[in-house]
Write a protein that holds these residues in place. Structure first.
Motif, PDB file in Angstrom:
ATOM      1  N   ALA A  91       0.814  -1.219   0.000  1.00  0.00           N
ATOM      2  CA  ALA A  91       0.000   0.000   0.000  1.00  0.00           C
ATOM      3  C   ALA A  91       0.851   1.275   0.000  1.00  0.00           C
ATOM      4  CB  ALA A  91      -0.929  -0.011   1.209  1.00  0.00           C
ATOM      5  N   GLY A  92       2.174   1.124   0.102  1.00  0.00           N
ATOM      6  CA  GLY A  92       3.045   2.301   0.103  1.00  0.00           C
ATOM      7  C   GLY A  92       2.984   3.102   1.392  1.00  0.00           C
ATOM      8  N   ARG A  93       2.719   2.425   2.510  1.00  0.00           N
ATOM      9  CA  ARG A  93       2.642   3.134   3.801  1.00  0.00           C
ATOM     10  C   ARG A  93       4.004   3.222   4.503  1.00  0.00           C
ATOM     11  NH1 ARG A  93      -2.623   2.241   7.157  1.00  0.00           N
ATOM     12  NH2 ARG A  93      -1.688   0.343   7.997  1.00  0.00           N
ATOM     13  N   PRO A 143       1.693   2.307  12.389  1.00  0.00           N
ATOM     14  CA  PRO A 143       2.593   1.453  13.178  1.00  0.00           C
ATOM     15  C   PRO A 143       3.078   0.258  12.346  1.00  0.00           C
ATOM     16  CG  PRO A 143       0.645   2.041  14.464  1.00  0.00           C
ATOM     17  CD  PRO A 143       0.389   2.514  13.060  1.00  0.00           C
ATOM     18  N   LEU A 144       4.349  -0.117  12.516  1.00  0.00           N
ATOM     19  CA  LEU A 144       4.929  -1.240  11.768  1.00  0.00           C
ATOM     20  C   LEU A 144       4.122  -2.523  11.958  1.00  0.00           C
ATOM     21  CD1 LEU A 144       8.722  -0.801  12.610  1.00  0.00           C
ATOM     22  CD2 LEU A 144       7.631  -0.371  10.392  1.00  0.00           C
ATOM     23  N   GLU A 145       3.649  -2.748  13.204  1.00  0.00           N
ATOM     24  CA  GLU A 145       2.985  -4.019  13.500  1.00  0.00           C
ATOM     25  C   GLU A 145       1.632  -4.154  12.791  1.00  0.00           C
ATOM     26  OE1 GLU A 145       3.985  -1.681  15.602  1.00  0.00           O
ATOM     27  OE2 GLU A 145       2.691  -1.517  17.385  1.00  0.00           O
ATOM     28  N   GLU A 146       1.109  -3.066  12.229  1.00  0.00           N
ATOM     29  CA  GLU A 146      -0.133  -3.183  11.461  1.00  0.00           C
ATOM     30  C   GLU A 146       0.116  -3.754  10.066  1.00  0.00           C
ATOM     31  OE1 GLU A 146      -2.399   0.489  11.551  1.00  0.00           O
ATOM     32  OE2 GLU A 146      -2.633   0.342  13.732  1.00  0.00           O
ATOM     33  N   ASP A 147       1.325  -3.630   9.555  1.00  0.00           N
ATOM     34  CA  ASP A 147       1.578  -4.007   8.162  1.00  0.00           C
ATOM     35  C   ASP A 147       2.639  -5.078   7.947  1.00  0.00           C
ATOM     36  OD1 ASP A 147      -0.345  -2.272   6.959  1.00  0.00           O
ATOM     37  OD2 ASP A 147       0.933  -0.594   7.526  1.00  0.00           O
ATOM     38  N   PHE A 148       3.426  -5.406   8.987  1.00  0.00           N
ATOM     39  CA  PHE A 148       4.478  -6.414   8.824  1.00  0.00           C
ATOM     40  C   PHE A 148       4.338  -7.512   9.874  1.00  0.00           C
ATOM     41  CE2 PHE A 148       6.230  -2.448   7.186  1.00  0.00           C
ATOM     42  CZ  PHE A 148       6.626  -2.851   5.913  1.00  0.00           C
ATOM     43  N   ALA A 149       4.683  -8.740   9.489  1.00  0.00           N
ATOM     44  CA  ALA A 149       4.771  -9.852  10.439  1.00  0.00           C
ATOM     45  C   ALA A 149       6.217  -9.942  10.935  1.00  0.00           C
ATOM     46  CB  ALA A 149       4.346 -11.149   9.775  1.00  0.00           C
ATOM     47  N   THR A 150       7.159 -10.083  10.006  1.00  0.00           N
ATOM     48  CA  THR A 150       8.582 -10.148  10.371  1.00  0.00           C
ATOM     49  C   THR A 150       9.387  -9.511   9.236  1.00  0.00           C
ATOM     50  OG1 THR A 150       9.060 -12.243   9.237  1.00  0.00           O
ATOM     51  CG2 THR A 150       8.239 -12.405  11.492  1.00  0.00           C
ATOM     52  N   ASP A 168      -0.295  -9.118   5.449  1.00  0.00           N
ATOM     53  CA  ASP A 168      -1.297  -9.702   4.544  1.00  0.00           C
ATOM     54  C   ASP A 168      -0.824 -11.020   3.918  1.00  0.00           C
ATOM     55  OD1 ASP A 168       0.567  -9.056   2.601  1.00  0.00           O
ATOM     56  OD2 ASP A 168      -0.640  -7.484   1.663  1.00  0.00           O
ATOM     57  N   GLY A 169       0.335 -11.516   4.333  1.00  0.00           N
ATOM     58  CA  GLY A 169       0.824 -12.806   3.848  1.00  0.00           C
ATOM     59  C   GLY A 169       1.767 -12.690   2.654  1.00  0.00           C
ATOM     60  N   SER A 170       1.826 -11.536   2.019  1.00  0.00           N
ATOM     61  CA  SER A 170       2.737 -11.371   0.882  1.00  0.00           C
ATOM     62  C   SER A 170       4.158 -11.107   1.390  1.00  0.00           C
ATOM     63  CB  SER A 170       2.262 -10.237  -0.028  1.00  0.00           C
ATOM     64  OG  SER A 170       2.357  -8.996   0.644  1.00  0.00           O
ATOM     65  N   ALA A 171       5.122 -11.216   0.479  1.00  0.00           N
ATOM     66  CA  ALA A 171       6.517 -11.038   0.873  1.00  0.00           C
ATOM     67  C   ALA A 171       7.237 -10.201  -0.169  1.00  0.00           C
ATOM     68  CB  ALA A 171       7.201 -12.389   1.023  1.00  0.00           C
ATOM     69  N   GLN A 172       8.307  -9.550   0.256  1.00  0.00           N
ATOM     70  CA  GLN A 172       9.146  -8.794  -0.676  1.00  0.00           C
ATOM     71  C   GLN A 172      10.597  -9.036  -0.329  1.00  0.00           C
ATOM     72  OE1 GLN A 172       8.502  -4.645  -2.114  1.00  0.00           O
ATOM     73  NE2 GLN A 172      10.080  -4.150  -0.614  1.00  0.00           N
ATOM     74  N   SER A 173      11.406  -9.239  -1.350  1.00  0.00           N
ATOM     75  CA  SER A 173      12.821  -9.492  -1.133  1.00  0.00           C
ATOM     76  C   SER A 173      13.625  -8.518  -1.985  1.00  0.00           C
ATOM     77  CB  SER A 173      13.105 -10.942  -1.547  1.00  0.00           C
ATOM     78  OG  SER A 173      14.348 -11.335  -1.061  1.00  0.00           O
ATOM     79  N   LEU A 174      14.342  -7.610  -1.333  1.00  0.00           N
ATOM     80  CA  LEU A 174      15.187  -6.649  -2.047  1.00  0.00           C
ATOM     81  C   LEU A 174      16.642  -7.056  -1.886  1.00  0.00           C
ATOM     82  CD1 LEU A 174      13.663  -3.245  -0.851  1.00  0.00           C
ATOM     83  CD2 LEU A 174      13.709  -4.053  -3.220  1.00  0.00           C
ATOM     84  N   ALA A 175      17.404  -7.015  -2.966  1.00  0.00           N
ATOM     85  CA  ALA A 175      18.854  -7.260  -2.903  1.00  0.00           C
ATOM     86  C   ALA A 175      19.513  -6.147  -3.700  1.00  0.00           C
ATOM     87  CB  ALA A 175      19.189  -8.629  -3.493  1.00  0.00           C
ATOM     88  N   LEU A 176      20.293  -5.308  -3.011  1.00  0.00           N
ATOM     89  CA  LEU A 176      20.878  -4.129  -3.646  1.00  0.00           C
ATOM     90  C   LEU A 176      22.398  -4.167  -3.599  1.00  0.00           C
ATOM     91  CD1 LEU A 176      18.703  -1.330  -1.983  1.00  0.00           C
ATOM     92  CD2 LEU A 176      18.145  -2.717  -3.987  1.00  0.00           C
TER      93      LEU A 176
END
Ligand SMILES: CC(C)=CCC/C(C)=C/C=C/C(C)=C/C=C/C(C)=C/C=C/C=C(C)/C=C/C=C(C)/C=C/C=C(\C)CCCC(C)(C)O
Length: 311
Positions: free
Chosen positions: A142-144, A181-188, A210-218
Motif C-alpha cells: 500500500a506504500g505506507r 505502526p509497523l505491526e499493522e503491516d508487517f509480520a517479520t 497480509d501474507g505477501s513477501a518482498q525481497s530486495l537485494a541491492l
C-alpha cells in the motif's frame, strides 16, 4: 546537498514514524555502535500504548537510542516528549543529544543515560559518507512504509568521553518512514548490510501482515549508484537466546552468526559471516518479529530498557 535528500524537518503524521539509523563496526572488530534517532519511537511501549488508543503526535515519542558493543557495552533508549524535539533541515535535537548535517558529514553529539543502570554515554560520532543515494524503496504493497539507504557506504569516527572510546571503521546510514505502526503491516523482516571493497550489498526481506513477501537485494557502488540483483537463496543461522530465528539470504544458502549484538524477545542484531556478490563478507544483520512485539507480556519488560522522561 545540504539537508537533502533526507531533511530532518519532514513532517511525520499521527501514529507514524521516521527514524535515521547509523551503524558501524570498528576495523579491528573489537567495537561496534548503533545510533537510531526516532520521531515516533517504534519500539517504545509508551508510543505503542498511546497509538493503540488513537491519534497521537509522534513527536510526543522521540528518542535517541545508542548501543555500544564490545567492551564496555552500553544501552541508552529514553523516550521523550515533543518539548525535547527541535529540528530544521540540517539539525535534529532530541533532548540533550543532536544530529547535524553540514553538507559533508553527519555529526551526532550524544548526551544520554543508560538503562536499567543509569550511566552517562557522552561524546561525538562523525559519519563521512562515501556517496549519497536518493533512491527510496516501498516496503509494503500500500506504500505506507518506505526505506531509503542514504549512505550505505560510509566511514565513522567515534570519539566518546563516557565511556572513553576512540575508534573508526566502515559504517552505514539510512532512514525509514511510515504513516502507520509497523505491526499493522508487517509480520517479520530481516535485513543485512555487507561492506565489500567494490560495493556494499544490502538485503531487505519483509513478510507482510497480509501474507505477501518482498525481497530486495541491492548493490551500492562507491559513487552511490544502487543496482538491484537477484536475491540469493534463503539461509538459516542459529536462533538467539530468545529463540528467534535468524533468516537471511546468502550465496550457497549458508551464513553464520558470529556475535549477537542486541538480543531482545522480538528483535536481534548480529554480526554475521555471509557470502554475497561472489565474496565472503562480515555483515550486520537484524531480525524483527512484530507479532512478538504485539504481545502484552513484552510490554511489562520493555520499560526496564526504554524509560520515559517527561522533561
Ligand atoms: C521490582 C520490579 C518492578 C520487578 C521485578 C524485577 C524483575 C524480575 C524484572 C525483570 C525485568 C526483565 C526480565 C526485563 C527484560 C527486559 C528486556 C528483555 C527488554 C528488551 C528490550 C529490547 C529493546 C528495547 C530493543 C530495541 C530494539 C530496537 C530499538 C531496534 C531498532 C531497529 C530498527 C529501528 C530497525 C532498523 C532497520 C534499518 C536498518 C533498515 O533501518
Amino acid at each position: 546537498m545540504t539537508g537533502r535528500p533526507w531533511a530532518f524537518d519532514r513532517p511525520v503524521p499521527s501514529r507514524g514514524y521516521r527514524w535515521w539509523y547509523l551503524d558501524a563496526l570498528s576495523a579491528d572488530g573489537a567495537h561496534g555502535i548503533t545510533i537510531i534517532a526516532f520521531i515516533g519511537t517504534v519500539f517504545s511501549p509508551w508510543y505503542a500504548w498511546a497509538h493503540r488508543r488513537g491519534a497521537v503526535d509522534p513527536a510526543e515519542h522521540c528518542c535517541l537510542n545508542v548501543a555500544l558493543y564490545g567492551r564496555p557495552r552500553r544501552w541508552a533508549m529514553t523516550d521523550r516528549r515533543a518539548s525535547a524535539l527541535h529540528r530544521d533541515p540540517a539539525n535534529l535535537a532530541i533532548g540533550p543529544s543532536r544530529l547535524n548535517w553540514d553538507g559533508e558529514a553527519l555529526t551526532v553529539t550524544i548526551e544520554e543515560v543508560t538503562a536499567p543502570l543509569p550511566r552517562r554515554v557522552s561524546g561525538t560520532v562523525r559519519l563521512l559518507p562515501e556517496a549519497l543515494s536518493d533512491r527510496a524503496f516501498t516496503l509494503d504493497a500500500a506504500g505506507r512504509h518506505r526505506w531509503q539507504p542514504i549512505a550505505a557506504r560510509a566511514r565513522v569516527e567515534v570519539a566518546l568521553t563516557h565511556p572513553a572510546l576512540r575508534w573508526s571503521g566502515p559504517a552505514y546510514f539510512d532512514t525509514n518512514d511510515g504513516i502507520a505502526p509497523l505491526e499493522e503491516d508487517f509480520a517479520t523482516w530481516d535485513w543485512c548490510r555487507a561492506p565489500m571493497p567494490e560495493a556494499t550489498a544490502v538485503l531487505y526481506n519483509a513478510r507482510r501482515a497480509d501474507g505477501s513477501a518482498q525481497s530486495l537485494a541491492l548493490r551500492v557502488r562507491g559513487d552511490g549508484r544502487i543496482e538491484e540483483f537477484e536475491p540469493p537463496p534463503p539461509a538459516e543461522m542459529a536462533p538467539t537466546l530468545w529463540r528467534l530465528p535468524r533468516p537471511t539470504r546468502a550465496e550457497g544458502g549458508t551464513a553464520r552468526a558470529v556475535r549477537t549484538l542486541v538480543d531482545a524477545p522480538f528483535y536481534s542484531r548480529s554480526e554475521i559471516r555471509t557470502r554475497l556478490l561472489g565474496q565472503e563478507a562480515t555483515a550486520v544483520h537484524e531480525y524483527l518479529d512484530l507479532r512478538r512485539f504485539r504481545s502484552p507480556a513484552l510490554y511489562a519488560m520493555l520499560p526496564f530498557r526504554v524509560p520515559r522522561t517527561l522533561r
